[in-house]
Write a protein that holds these residues in place. Structure first.
Motif, PDB file in Angstrom:
ATOM      1  N   ARG A 336      11.131   1.224  20.472  1.00 15.21           N
ATOM      2  CA  ARG A 336      10.220   2.052  19.682  1.00 15.21           C
ATOM      3  C   ARG A 336      10.176   1.575  18.228  1.00 15.21           C
ATOM      4  NH1 ARG A 336       8.210   6.699  21.480  1.00 15.21           N
ATOM      5  NH2 ARG A 336       8.119   7.631  19.406  1.00 15.21           N
ATOM      6  N   ALA A 337      11.332   1.259  17.681  1.00 20.85           N
ATOM      7  CA  ALA A 337      11.377   0.807  16.293  1.00 20.85           C
ATOM      8  C   ALA A 337      10.595  -0.487  16.111  1.00 20.85           C
ATOM      9  CB  ALA A 337      12.826   0.623  15.850  1.00 20.85           C
ATOM     10  N   GLU A 338      10.746  -1.413  17.042  1.00 23.76           N
ATOM     11  CA  GLU A 338      10.055  -2.695  16.927  1.00 23.76           C
ATOM     12  C   GLU A 338       8.538  -2.541  17.042  1.00 23.76           C
ATOM     13  OE1 GLU A 338      13.033  -6.056  18.694  1.00 23.76           O
ATOM     14  OE2 GLU A 338      12.185  -4.643  20.140  1.00 23.76           O
ATOM     15  N   VAL A 339       8.100  -1.710  17.980  1.00 26.12           N
ATOM     16  CA  VAL A 339       6.673  -1.605  18.277  1.00 26.12           C
ATOM     17  C   VAL A 339       5.946  -0.664  17.316  1.00 26.12           C
ATOM     18  CG1 VAL A 339       4.997  -0.858  20.018  1.00 26.12           C
ATOM     19  CG2 VAL A 339       7.004  -2.164  20.707  1.00 26.12           C
ATOM     20  N   LEU A 340       6.588   0.463  16.957  1.00 27.50           N
ATOM     21  CA  LEU A 340       5.899   1.530  16.238  1.00 27.50           C
ATOM     22  C   LEU A 340       6.274   1.660  14.766  1.00 27.50           C
ATOM     23  CD1 LEU A 340       6.128   4.346  18.939  1.00 27.50           C
ATOM     24  CD2 LEU A 340       4.186   2.843  18.472  1.00 27.50           C
ATOM     25  N   PHE A 341       7.487   1.258  14.399  1.00 34.82           N
ATOM     26  CA  PHE A 341       7.986   1.635  13.084  1.00 34.82           C
ATOM     27  C   PHE A 341       8.525   0.471  12.257  1.00 34.82           C
ATOM     28  CE2 PHE A 341       8.621   5.381  15.890  1.00 34.82           C
ATOM     29  CZ  PHE A 341       7.680   6.218  15.298  1.00 34.82           C
ATOM     30  N   ASP A 342       8.038  -0.726  12.506  1.00 37.23           N
ATOM     31  CA  ASP A 342       8.469  -1.857  11.694  1.00 37.23           C
ATOM     32  C   ASP A 342       7.798  -1.782  10.327  1.00 37.23           C
ATOM     33  OD1 ASP A 342       9.836  -4.638  11.667  1.00 37.23           O
ATOM     34  OD2 ASP A 342       7.831  -4.993  10.871  1.00 37.23           O
ATOM     35  N   SER A 343       8.541  -2.070   9.265  1.00 40.35           N
ATOM     36  CA  SER A 343       8.028  -1.926   7.907  1.00 40.35           C
ATOM     37  C   SER A 343       6.856  -2.857   7.613  1.00 40.35           C
ATOM     38  CB  SER A 343       9.150  -2.166   6.891  1.00 40.35           C
ATOM     39  OG  SER A 343       9.750  -3.432   7.094  1.00 40.35           O
ATOM     40  N   GLY A 344       6.773  -3.970   8.299  1.00 42.66           N
ATOM     41  CA  GLY A 344       5.640  -4.866   8.102  1.00 42.66           C
ATOM     42  C   GLY A 344       4.326  -4.204   8.471  1.00 42.66           C
ATOM     43  N   ARG A 345       4.331  -3.417   9.530  1.00 39.41           N
ATOM     44  CA  ARG A 345       3.133  -2.691   9.946  1.00 39.41           C
ATOM     45  C   ARG A 345       2.742  -1.656   8.885  1.00 39.41           C
ATOM     46  NH1 ARG A 345       1.119  -1.189  15.420  1.00 39.41           N
ATOM     47  NH2 ARG A 345       2.640  -2.701  16.133  1.00 39.41           N
ATOM     48  N   VAL A 346       3.744  -0.973   8.296  1.00 39.87           N
ATOM     49  CA  VAL A 346       3.477   0.021   7.253  1.00 39.87           C
ATOM     50  C   VAL A 346       2.816  -0.643   6.048  1.00 39.87           C
ATOM     51  CG1 VAL A 346       4.517   1.697   5.679  1.00 39.87           C
ATOM     52  CG2 VAL A 346       5.395   1.461   8.002  1.00 39.87           C
ATOM     53  N   GLY A 347       3.357  -1.780   5.630  1.00 38.24           N
ATOM     54  CA  GLY A 347       2.791  -2.494   4.493  1.00 38.24           C
ATOM     55  C   GLY A 347       1.343  -2.886   4.728  1.00 38.24           C
ATOM     56  N   ASP A 348       1.020  -3.339   5.946  1.00 35.91           N
ATOM     57  CA  ASP A 348      -0.351  -3.717   6.275  1.00 35.91           C
ATOM     58  C   ASP A 348      -1.289  -2.513   6.198  1.00 35.91           C
ATOM     59  OD1 ASP A 348       0.441  -6.319   6.701  1.00 35.91           O
ATOM     60  OD2 ASP A 348       0.546  -6.133   8.887  1.00 35.91           O
ATOM     61  N   GLN A 349      -0.848  -1.362   6.724  1.00 34.45           N
ATOM     62  CA  GLN A 349      -1.697  -0.172   6.730  1.00 34.45           C
ATOM     63  C   GLN A 349      -1.991   0.311   5.311  1.00 34.45           C
ATOM     64  OE1 GLN A 349       0.971   1.843   9.804  1.00 34.45           O
ATOM     65  NE2 GLN A 349      -1.011   2.727  10.351  1.00 34.45           N
TER      66      GLN A 349
END
Length: 362
Positions: A336-349
């Motif tokens: 779940r952490a890898e797919v949904l909650f990685d900080s790289g994804r947050v930065g992109d959003q």
């Protein structure tokens, strides 16, 4: 792109989010500045090459607020950014009074002020948020629960949910035995709680539940990582040889790794980082059903009724007594952490939101 982050508080989850965003945006080639009170966050950002401007603001409104607003206006006028990102209630208060919609503004409450206030202050806080909504162009909520709470109070700002994230390359499953050896902890069933020792974080509820855990798992130990205003009072509740009062520690990775289960007994949250950090480390989570917890934890542990101390004790004991259950949930959490909650994804959003907001403003 010139962006300024304004934050108060400067500790725990909010500080971690601000730091991650500032570093991520600087790596994109943006001009990034952080305005915050002096302290650990400011020092760390400067060490990482981020431009920091001291803003000696207190955490709560009071007689000094007028002076704080004036100081913030001078800083923002001097920096002249394309967009301003306000973090948490106090920065949201001062920043929106300064900007009043004249510059692209993002407000990220990190848990609404009215969710932690009581009595008349609760109603005043909600009224302020409804009024100030007109002075933010974009609301960013860290969980669906946080957005629903805002909408229920009549806060109608355009909003996006951007869940908190963690660096899954730094926090990874590692040897539990080796971590306990490094920390000097005995190799016994271990529950870990990371957080400031304050009423909102609920360690008193965990300490109340702990005797029932020991009744099922007599050799268990509880490690409390953190410090705060309730430390002395709560030590009277948890005065037991199985409870380790570790105090504040910035290097928390080993504590997650050393745990069989990580506990979040908070009374309220927006979306806490602790469950995400625990899941990235491959450890199951037991938590009360407060803001963002079900959305973050999923099947990676147990989410029990808020304030239900017997249920909390039962869920902790089950995972301390059953390593197979705990390991399976830990693996689920890591995925779940890898797919949904990685900080790289947050930065992109967040970067996408800022680009859109500034583009519309131009």
């Amino acid at each position: 792109m010139k962006i300024v982050h304004v934050t108060q508080p400067v500790a725990a989850g909010v500080a971690a989010v601000v730091r991650e965003l500032a570093v991520s945006q600087r790596e994109r080639g943006w001009s990034v500045a952080v305005v915050c009170p002096p302290g650990r966050l400011a020092d760390r950002l400067r060490d990482e090459g981020v431009d920091v401007h001291d803003w000696p603001a207190t955490r709560t409104p009071g007689p000094r607020t007028v002076t704080e607003v004036v100081r913030l206006k001078k800083i923002l006028d001097r920096l002249d950014p394309h967009a301003v990102h306000l973090h948490s209630s106090k920065a949201g208060l001062a920043g929106r009074l300064v900007l009043r919609g004249r510059r692209p503004t993002i407000f990220q409450p990190h848990l609404w002020s009215f969710q932690t206030a009581h009595g008349l202050l609760r109603h005043v806080s909600a009224a302020w948020e409804r009024l100030a909504a007109r002075w933010a162009h974009q609301l960013v909520c860290v969980s669906d629960d946080e957005l629903r709470a805002g909408r229920a109070k009549g806060i109608a700002t355009a909003a996006e949910v951007v869940c908190n994230g963690v660096d899954t390359t730094v926090l990874r499953p590692r040897s539990r035995v080796a971590a306990r050896r490094r920390l000097g902890l005995p190799d016994v069933p271990t529950a870990v709680c990371v957080g400031r020792l304050a009423p909102l974080k609920g360690q008193d509820l965990l300490l109340t539940a702990w005797p029932a855990v020991l009744a099922s798992v007599p050799d268990a130990q509880l490690v409390l990582v953190g410090d705060g205003p309730m430390r002395d009072r709560w030590r009277a509740i948890g005065d037991h040889s199985s409870v380790r009062w570790w105090g504040h520690d910035t290097a928390v990775a080993d504590f997650y790794t050393a745990a069989d289960v990580v506990v979040l007994p908070s009374r309220a949250e927006g979306m806490a980082l602790v469950p995400l950090e625990a899941m990235a480390s491959g450890r199951p989570v037991v938590a009360f059903d407060v803001g963002g917890v079900r959305q973050s934890v999923g099947d990676a542990g147990a989410v029990v009724e808020a304030g239900n101390v017997p249920a909390l004790a039962e869920a902790i004991a089950a995972r301390l007594a059953d390593p197979v259950l705990a390991t399976g949930e830990g693996l689920t959490g890591r995925r779940r952490a890898e797919v949904l909650f990685d900080s790289g994804r947050v930065g992109d959003q967040i970067a996408t939101l800022v680009d859109k907001l500034v583009g519309e403003g131009r």
